[in-house]
Design an enzyme around this catalytic site. Structure first.
Site, PDB file in Angstrom:
ATOM      1  N   ARG A  47       4.612  46.855  21.880  1.00 50.41           N
ATOM      2  CA  ARG A  47       4.682  45.943  23.027  1.00 50.41           C
ATOM      3  C   ARG A  47       3.270  45.590  23.462  1.00 50.41           C
ATOM      4  NH1 ARG A  47       1.616  48.484  25.839  1.00 50.41           N
ATOM      5  NH2 ARG A  47       2.126  47.016  27.480  1.00 50.41           N
ATOM      6  N   GLY A  48       3.185  44.602  24.382  1.00 49.29           N
ATOM      7  CA  GLY A  48       1.878  44.054  24.742  1.00 49.29           C
ATOM      8  C   GLY A  48       1.674  42.813  23.886  1.00 49.29           C
ATOM      9  N   ALA A  49       1.234  41.720  24.529  1.00 44.96           N
ATOM     10  CA  ALA A  49       1.237  40.416  23.845  1.00 44.96           C
ATOM     11  C   ALA A  49       0.477  40.417  22.506  1.00 44.96           C
ATOM     12  CB  ALA A  49       0.683  39.363  24.801  1.00 44.96           C
ATOM     13  N   ARG A  87      11.066  38.120  21.027  1.00 43.40           N
ATOM     14  CA  ARG A  87      10.798  38.135  22.477  1.00 43.40           C
ATOM     15  C   ARG A  87      10.230  36.758  22.829  1.00 43.40           C
ATOM     16  NH1 ARG A  87       7.670  43.178  25.012  1.00 43.40           N
ATOM     17  NH2 ARG A  87       8.823  42.561  26.888  1.00 43.40           N
ATOM     18  N   GLN A 188       5.384  51.219  31.924  1.00 50.17           N
ATOM     19  CA  GLN A 188       4.212  51.124  31.028  1.00 50.17           C
ATOM     20  C   GLN A 188       2.949  51.667  31.696  1.00 50.17           C
ATOM     21  OE1 GLN A 188       6.464  48.738  31.513  1.00 50.17           O
ATOM     22  NE2 GLN A 188       6.747  47.417  29.737  1.00 50.17           N
ATOM     23  N   ASP A 229       0.450  37.708  29.278  1.00 53.62           N
ATOM     24  CA  ASP A 229       1.249  37.356  28.098  1.00 53.62           C
ATOM     25  C   ASP A 229       1.093  35.894  27.725  1.00 53.62           C
ATOM     26  OD1 ASP A 229       2.691  39.791  29.409  1.00 53.62           O
ATOM     27  OD2 ASP A 229       3.297  39.688  27.296  1.00 53.62           O
ATOM     28  N   ASN A 239       2.666  37.270  33.395  1.00 47.05           N
ATOM     29  CA  ASN A 239       2.392  38.691  33.056  1.00 47.05           C
ATOM     30  C   ASN A 239       3.545  39.544  33.564  1.00 47.05           C
ATOM     31  OD1 ASN A 239       0.658  40.687  31.850  1.00 47.05           O
ATOM     32  ND2 ASN A 239       0.146  41.400  33.904  1.00 47.05           N
ATOM     33  N   LYS A 240       3.449  40.820  33.332  1.00 49.61           N
ATOM     34  CA  LYS A 240       4.498  41.778  33.673  1.00 49.61           C
ATOM     35  C   LYS A 240       4.997  41.596  35.104  1.00 49.61           C
ATOM     36  CE  LYS A 240       6.075  44.185  31.564  1.00 49.61           C
ATOM     37  NZ  LYS A 240       7.340  43.803  30.904  1.00 49.61           N
TER      38      LYS A 240
HETATM   39  O1  MRU Z   1       6.878  44.150  28.224  1.00 54.11           O
HETATM   40  P1  MRU Z   1       5.504  44.480  27.732  1.00 54.11           P
HETATM   41  O2  MRU Z   1       5.165  45.937  27.831  1.00 54.11           O
HETATM   42  O3  MRU Z   1       5.268  43.924  26.342  1.00 54.11           O
HETATM   43  O4  MRU Z   1       4.524  43.701  28.721  1.00 54.11           O
HETATM   44  C1  MRU Z   1       3.136  43.777  28.519  1.00 54.11           C
HETATM   45  C2  MRU Z   1       2.337  43.077  29.551  1.00 54.11           C
HETATM   46  O5  MRU Z   1       2.856  42.446  30.450  1.00 54.11           O
HETATM   47  C3  MRU Z   1       0.844  43.095  29.389  1.00 54.11           C
HETATM   48  O6  MRU Z   1       0.191  43.042  30.630  1.00 54.11           O
HETATM   49  C4  MRU Z   1       0.433  41.850  28.577  1.00 54.11           C
HETATM   50  O7  MRU Z   1       1.175  41.767  27.398  1.00 54.11           O
HETATM   51  C5  MRU Z   1      -1.015  41.851  28.256  1.00 54.11           C
HETATM   52  S1  MRU Z   1      -1.415  43.012  26.973  1.00 54.11           S
HETATM   53  C6  MRU Z   1      -3.048  42.753  26.625  1.00 54.11           C
END
Ligand code: MRU
Length: 332
Positions: A47-49, A87, A188, A229, A239-240
């Protein structure tokens, strides 16, 4: 910085750190099919963009290993579509998959795809370091930073994005502290950011998301630093879920709100945040064992309007008060 790599490519095999098991267990999944890769992305094993983009690039290459020439183009297109749909919100996933499709450029060569995936991975490491260099001046001695979710090494490679200025400042001996929101519902912040930063020896304090306002009110936050993201053409930041809460708090209490944004996360093709599909996730993530029959609202991301962003920290330098014109020039 000593976080384990989220994505590894070894002996022609894709290995993903299973982030669902952290911090309790460190397990690498060997991804041997497209279905396994899609499942790992959907269930947040990876996970994470940027990390999902890198993982998808290698997974797409792997899925083409034994495909014969006559079926190559159609299979590549079909597998690319399935991965893009895994996703919907982080732009890096579609961006990385599209890069592989373009690199194939009508050839039926598996090795070309692997090289392009490795190139994306190597670029990502350089980008993180450049973000760190762009933003490290913001962290002055004694600075107290609030972050949300995980935009660290586990979400990207090596230094992470939002964490890159922190790692470089820590390495340089600058004393500072970090508050990490736990980041409901999938935690997270609690499971990944707090773990990653404390392993690196950074002073980190974990809090419930709903405790953030009280820290602002007590004057205990000097800046907020988060990842993203997707940043749309007008500078809106996706973002999250919960990021918008922090941006609003920053505006109220006069605290700067910074977003670490790699070039791969800027989406010039999407006009505003309201044009981005926000992933809605399963009710059980919110209710756990306490389902009551009530409906559940569980968006994975929110949109912070560009007007609340003090600056983007990018691999090409700082971009204060981002807007359409400045962004087009910055990323041209
Ligand atoms: O649902 P996730 O854990 O994939 O969400 C991740 C985030 O929102 C991060 O802040 C974002 O992807 C930036 S990662 C450099």
């Amino acid at each position: 910085m000593n976080a384990p790599a989220a994505v590894r490519w070894e002996n022609d095999r894709l290995l993903l750190l299973d982030q669902r098991a952290l911090p309790g267990e460190m397990i690498y999944l060997s991804i041997d099919s497209l279905d396994a890769a899609i499942d790992a992305i959907r269930t947040l094993a990876v996970r994470g963009a940027p990390a999902i983009g890198i993982a998808a690039a290698y997974a797409l290459a792997c899925s083409m290993r034994d495909v014969e020439g006559g079926k190559f183009a159609d299979t590549l297109a079909a597998n690319a579509t399935r991965l893009r749909d895994a996703r919907p919100t982080a732009v890096n996933l579609a961006w990385a998959v599209d890069r592989l499709v373009s690199a194939a450029n009508g050839t039926a060569d598996y090795a070309v795809l692997v090289s392009e995936a490795a190139r994306i991975h190597a670029e990502d490491r350089r980008i993180c370091r450049a973000i760190g260099e762009s933003g490290r001046h913001l962290i002055t001695p004694g600075c107290r930073i609030l972050t949300h979710c995980n935009a660290g090494a586990l979400a990207v490679s090596e230094l992470g994005t939002a964490t890159a200025p922190m790692y470089l400042s820590h390495e340089a001996g600058v004393p500072f502290s970090v508050y990490a929101d736990e980041t409901r519902p999938l935690l997270q912040g609690a499971r990944l950011t707090a773990w990653e930063l404390s392993r690196a020896g950074i002073d980190v304090t974990l809090l419930c998301d709903n405790a953030a306002a009280s820290l602002f009110a007590a004057g205990r936050i000097d800046l907020v630093l988060v990842g993203t993201d997707r940043v749309t053409a007008n500078g809106d930041v996706v973002n999250k879920i919960g990021t918008l809460n922090l941006a609003v708090l920053c505006r109220h209490y006069g605290v700067p709100f910074y977003v670490a944004c790699p070039s791969s996360t800027f989406d010039a093709g999407t006009a505003t945040g309201s044009d981005v599909m926000i992933e809605q996730r399963a009710p059980i993530e919110v209710t756990g064992p306490n389902a009551t029959g009530a409906a559940v609202y569980n968006p994975a991301f929110d949109v912070t309007p560009a007007g609340l962003v003090s600056a983007l920290i990018t691999d090409r330098g700082m971009l204060p008060s981002p807007d359409r014109e400045k962004l087009a020039e910055h990323f041209s």
